[in-house]
Scaffold this motif. Sequence first.
Motif, short mmCIF file in Angstrom:
data_model
loop_
_atom_site.label_atom_id
_atom_site.label_comp_id
_atom_site.label_asym_id
_atom_site.label_seq_id
_atom_site.Cartn_x
_atom_site.Cartn_y
_atom_site.Cartn_z
N UNK A 113 0.82 -1.15 -0.02
CA UNK A 113 -0.04 -0.02 0.02
C UNK A 113 0.66 1.33 -0.07
N UNK A 114 0.55 2.11 -0.78
CA UNK A 114 1.15 3.46 -0.96
C UNK A 114 0.94 4.21 0.24
N UNK A 115 1.74 5.13 0.63
CA UNK A 115 1.19 6.09 1.91
C UNK A 115 0.61 7.14 1.21
N UNK A 116 -0.62 7.37 1.96
CA UNK A 116 -1.37 8.57 1.73
C UNK A 116 -2.18 8.90 2.95
N UNK A 117 -2.87 10.18 3.18
CA UNK A 117 -3.06 10.47 4.60
C UNK A 117 -4.14 9.47 5.07
N UNK A 118 -5.00 8.90 4.21
CA UNK A 118 -6.02 7.64 4.67
C UNK A 118 -5.60 6.65 5.08
N UNK A 119 -4.47 6.32 4.51
CA UNK A 119 -3.67 4.99 4.69
C UNK A 119 -2.91 5.17 6.18
N UNK A 120 -2.26 6.32 6.31
CA UNK A 120 -1.60 6.69 7.28
C UNK A 120 -2.51 6.69 8.65
N UNK A 121 -3.70 7.24 8.54
CA UNK A 121 -4.77 7.24 9.55
C UNK A 121 -5.00 5.72 9.87
N UNK A 122 -5.04 4.89 8.89
CA UNK A 122 -5.72 3.48 9.07
C UNK A 122 -4.53 2.81 9.79
N UNK A 123 -3.41 2.86 9.19
CA UNK A 123 -2.12 2.19 9.80
C UNK A 123 -2.00 2.62 11.34
N UNK A 124 -2.16 3.98 11.62
CA UNK A 124 -2.09 4.23 13.07
C UNK A 124 -3.03 3.35 13.91
N UNK A 125 -4.44 3.60 13.34
CA UNK A 125 -5.57 3.06 14.21
C UNK A 125 -5.39 1.47 14.34
N UNK A 126 -4.67 1.00 13.30
CA UNK A 126 -4.64 -0.56 13.46
C UNK A 126 -3.49 -0.99 14.55
N UNK A 127 -2.26 -0.15 14.31
CA UNK A 127 -1.33 -0.30 15.50
C UNK A 127 -1.78 0.33 16.91
N UNK A 128 -2.62 1.03 16.94
CA UNK A 128 -3.00 1.70 18.23
C UNK A 128 -4.26 0.50 18.78
N UNK A 129 -4.92 -0.38 18.25
CA UNK A 129 -5.81 -0.98 18.69
C UNK A 129 -5.82 -1.50 20.00
N UNK A 130 -6.66 -1.19 20.82
CA UNK A 130 -6.69 -1.82 22.39
C UNK A 130 -6.05 -0.88 23.10
N UNK A 131 -5.18 0.34 22.52
CA UNK A 131 -4.42 1.14 23.28
C UNK A 131 -4.98 2.77 23.67
N UNK A 132 -4.97 3.12 24.85
CA UNK A 132 -5.19 4.43 25.10
C UNK A 132 -4.35 5.38 24.51
N UNK A 133 -5.24 6.73 24.06
CA UNK A 133 -4.32 7.76 23.41
C UNK A 133 -3.65 8.26 24.48
N UNK A 134 -2.59 8.94 24.08
CA UNK A 134 -1.74 9.71 24.99
C UNK A 134 -2.70 10.74 25.59
N UNK A 135 -2.27 11.31 26.73
CA UNK A 135 -2.82 12.33 27.28
C UNK A 135 -1.83 13.49 27.84
N UNK A 136 -0.56 13.35 27.56
CA UNK A 136 0.34 14.38 27.95
C UNK A 136 0.18 15.64 26.96
N UNK A 137 0.74 16.88 27.30
CA UNK A 137 0.59 17.99 26.78
C UNK A 137 1.12 17.94 25.24
N UNK A 138 0.59 18.28 24.31
CA UNK A 138 1.12 18.04 22.96
C UNK A 138 2.24 19.06 22.73
N UNK A 139 3.08 19.00 21.75
CA UNK A 139 4.11 19.67 21.59
C UNK A 139 5.36 18.92 21.67
N UNK A 140 6.44 19.69 21.89
CA UNK A 140 7.83 18.97 22.27
C UNK A 140 8.57 19.35 23.50
#
Length: 272
Positions: free
Chosen positions: A245-272
Amino acid sequence: MSEKTREATRSARERLQQERAAEKSREKRKRGFVVAGAAVAVLAVAAGIGVVAAGAGKDKPAKGAAGPVSAPTGAGGKDGLAIRVGAADAPATLTVWEDFRCPICGQFENVFRDTFHQLEKSGQMKVEYHLATIIDGNMGGTGSVRAANAAACAQDAGKFPAYHDALYENQPEETSDAFGKNSRLLDIAGKVDGLSTQRFKACVDDGDHDAWVGKSAKAFTTGGFTGTPTVLLNGKSVFPKKGDENITPANLRKWVAEANKGKQPGKAATGS
């Protein structure tokens, strides 16, 4: 003309106006899809060319690379060479090796910027940026080094994400060494609220992070990477493809969702 006839004429005119407005809206959306699709297609095609061209030259050490290494504030990862954007506890990590003079890096960032920021703000993904300077080696000049140092200075000021984006939004042609002039880098800083300070200017002009940039450049050349951008999701390559699969915005969102399945999103402040 009777009142009934006038009312019918008015209703017909209003329907026609509504239909024209709807058609314009459909055409606008269609043009947007075509432009977005073309951008991703160009990026995918250019990726192979960019990787080969980027890997052809030798990385040019940063000025002052032999001096003491001063990492930008908050730099982490292996050897303190990563600048993070996003929640520290975000479950997915996108690792990006890039060069501010690299045209494919610019295309990549400009196409995926909104997707990155959406995933960062939602706590789904953090991005760890690593800075390379291979275009200086390929084309001559110092723009890659100078821009990387300026970006590290922006990190000190807590403005790395905005300045990073501004650099790519104002990226010169690959053959131009416009970023080799600190004055140009300071001009771009003026587009970022609160960044144009005397401290930032001194950091840029004095090359405070040149040795750190040199260390990062060396890590790139000895890391077995074939060119910029190099993009890894949780350590696995996703640019220009992930599997078939070529990388596209839609595919990246899909891949991240697949990788994060069953995991909680981060809650720390964004930024670096």
